[in-house]
Design an enzyme around this catalytic site. Structure first.
Site, PDB file in Angstrom:
ATOM      1  N   GLU A  88     -74.575 -68.173 -66.799  1.00 34.38           N
ATOM      2  CA  GLU A  88     -75.947 -68.080 -67.306  1.00 34.38           C
ATOM      3  C   GLU A  88     -76.647 -69.418 -67.166  1.00 34.38           C
ATOM      4  O   GLU A  88     -76.068 -70.454 -67.494  1.00 34.38           O
ATOM      5  CB  GLU A  88     -75.928 -67.647 -68.779  1.00 34.38           C
TER       6      GLU A  88
ATOM      7  N   TYR B  94     -85.069 -67.843 -66.624  1.00 33.49           N
ATOM      8  CA  TYR B  94     -83.726 -67.458 -67.071  1.00 33.49           C
ATOM      9  C   TYR B  94     -83.032 -66.687 -65.955  1.00 33.49           C
ATOM     10  O   TYR B  94     -83.623 -65.771 -65.371  1.00 33.49           O
ATOM     11  CB  TYR B  94     -83.826 -66.561 -68.314  1.00 33.49           C
TER      12      TYR B  94
END
Ligand code: GDP
Ligand code: MN
Length: 380
Positions: A190, A101
């Site tokens: 993101e 991530y």
């Protein structure tokens, strides 16, 4: 402005960040054709402006064109958290060895962009933050100094990535993400998951990209990516009329001049025991056209039962606004009660103008609290 995954990936691609090859489709037939062109297994992905598509059944692997078409039939029209799927992104399927991530956003408290990176990707980041906060590496970038390559290394080593090739690829993506964030005036970038394939190739499998609305004038090609169909219809109408409007859930329509005053108006309606139907900022001026535009947006909401128009005259004089209100009421047929509070520059003249004209549904109150109480009462 939130971008769809495929649009965010396009910006990633321009910044050099590795992404899969894909095609957009809006029908099952187009999904099949896209899969034919791409060749091999593909992933069929719902394009909606919300996360958690995988869990909701909006992301499906397909062995080939036929299966892609079948998945497309099921995914188009699917309701994912109130967003109905109309577009699909068909991408060459990736084999996944690891899911990481990486994100970059604004930390408003610290007034700096904040990187977050963890090797525990694929799941909701809030979950990682709650269950294993030590696995989430956070790092601020001073916007005046800009990004330094050592910061990428700190993220990568800090999260415990040990493979040298992975370290190198991720560090490069970190720098590219910072460049994309600055270049496209982003508020959030993101990548979840940032994957490592079994061959050791790192790439962005998903994208969440939010661009600052106030910077869109610098990016006409990004502004053109906006999907007006996906927006709340009232908010889309407001945007077309250059009115700052946010739909809320109550009965008292709120209109103010200036964002701060309008926020206070929303508060004071709540304080008076009512529920605001919206936030609507007229901006600096108070000319008749602006008032007509704002009122036409507010009254389009069937939940609105009364309107509270809160004006503080500064540079904009209250007598001007009063004339604007009367002209607006003359131009449109407004049956709802409207409570006006006028204060500030030329308030007395403004109130006199309204009192002299006195349309039956217009109520003038001297203070914010009294006006709010009146509007709440009239909406009940
Ligand atoms: P989200 O659920 O809205 O965040 O959508 P994502 O794009 O992150 O996809 C959800 C999940 O689907 C990912 O975490 C992956 O596990 C899986 N997925 C997506 N694309 C592929 C792919 O190309 N291959 C494989 N094997 N899985 C994928
Ligand atoms: Mn995701």
């Amino acid at each position: 402005m939130d971008l769809y995954e495929y649009q965010g990936k396009e910006l990633f691609r321009r910044a050099g960040i590795p992404v899969g090859e894909g095609r957009l489709a809006t029908t099952p037939g187009e999904a099949r054709q896209a899969a034919e062109v791409l060749g091999g297994p593909v992933v069929v992905k719902a394009q909606v402006l919300t996360g958690g598509r995988g869990k909701a059944g909006g992301v499906k692997l397909a062995g080939g064109p036929h299966e892609a078409e079948e998945h497309a039939k099921n995914i188009i029209g699917l309701d994912i958290k109130g967003h109905v799927v109309k577009r699909l992104w068909i991408e060459q399927a990736s084999d996944i060895a690891k899911e990481y991530y990486l994100s970059l956003t604004f930390d408003r408290g610290v007034k700096k962009p904040l990187f977050m990176f963890t090797t525990q990707g694929g799941v909701e980041i809030e979950e990682v933050a709650a269950t294993s906060p030590e696995a989430l590496v956070r790092l601020h970038v001073d916007p005046l100094e800009g990004f330094h390559p050592w910061q990428a290394r700190r993220l990568v080593y800090g999260a415990g990535v040990t493979d040298p090739s992975e370290q190198k690829q991720i560090a490069k993506i970190v720098g590219q993400l910072y460049d994309a964030f600055v270049r496209f005036d982003a508020m959030l970038c993101e990548i979840n998951p940032l994957i490592v394939t079994p061959e050791g190739v790192v790439k962005a499998l998903d994208s969440k990209f939010t661009v600052d609305d106030n910077a869109l004038y610098r990016h006409p090609e990004i502004a053109a990516m906006r999907d007006d169909d996906a927006a709340d219809p009232l908010e889309a109408l407001a945007r077309a009329k250059h009115v700052t409007y946010v739909k809320l859930d109550g009965e008292v329509g709120v209109l103010g001049n200036g964002a701060g005053l309008t926020m206070s108006t929303v508060d004071v309606v709540t304080f008076a025991g009512g529920r605001p139907a919206n936030f609507c900022d007229l901006g600096g001026g108070g000319d008749a056209q602006g008032v007509v535009d704002a009122l036409s947006v507010i009254t389009r909401d069937p939940q609105v039962k009364a309107i509270f128009f809160n004006i503080f005259g500064g540079i904009t004089r209250c007598d001007e606004v009063a004339r604007g209100i009367l002209q607006a009421l003359g131009e449109m047929s407004l049956e709802l009660p409207i409570v006006v509070r006028l204060d500030g520059t030329n308030a007395a003249e403004g109130r006199q103008i309204l009192a002299d004209a006195a349309p039956p549904n217009l109520h003038v109150a001297p203070t914010m609290l009294e006006a709010a109480a009146r509007a709440v009462e009239l909406a009940a």
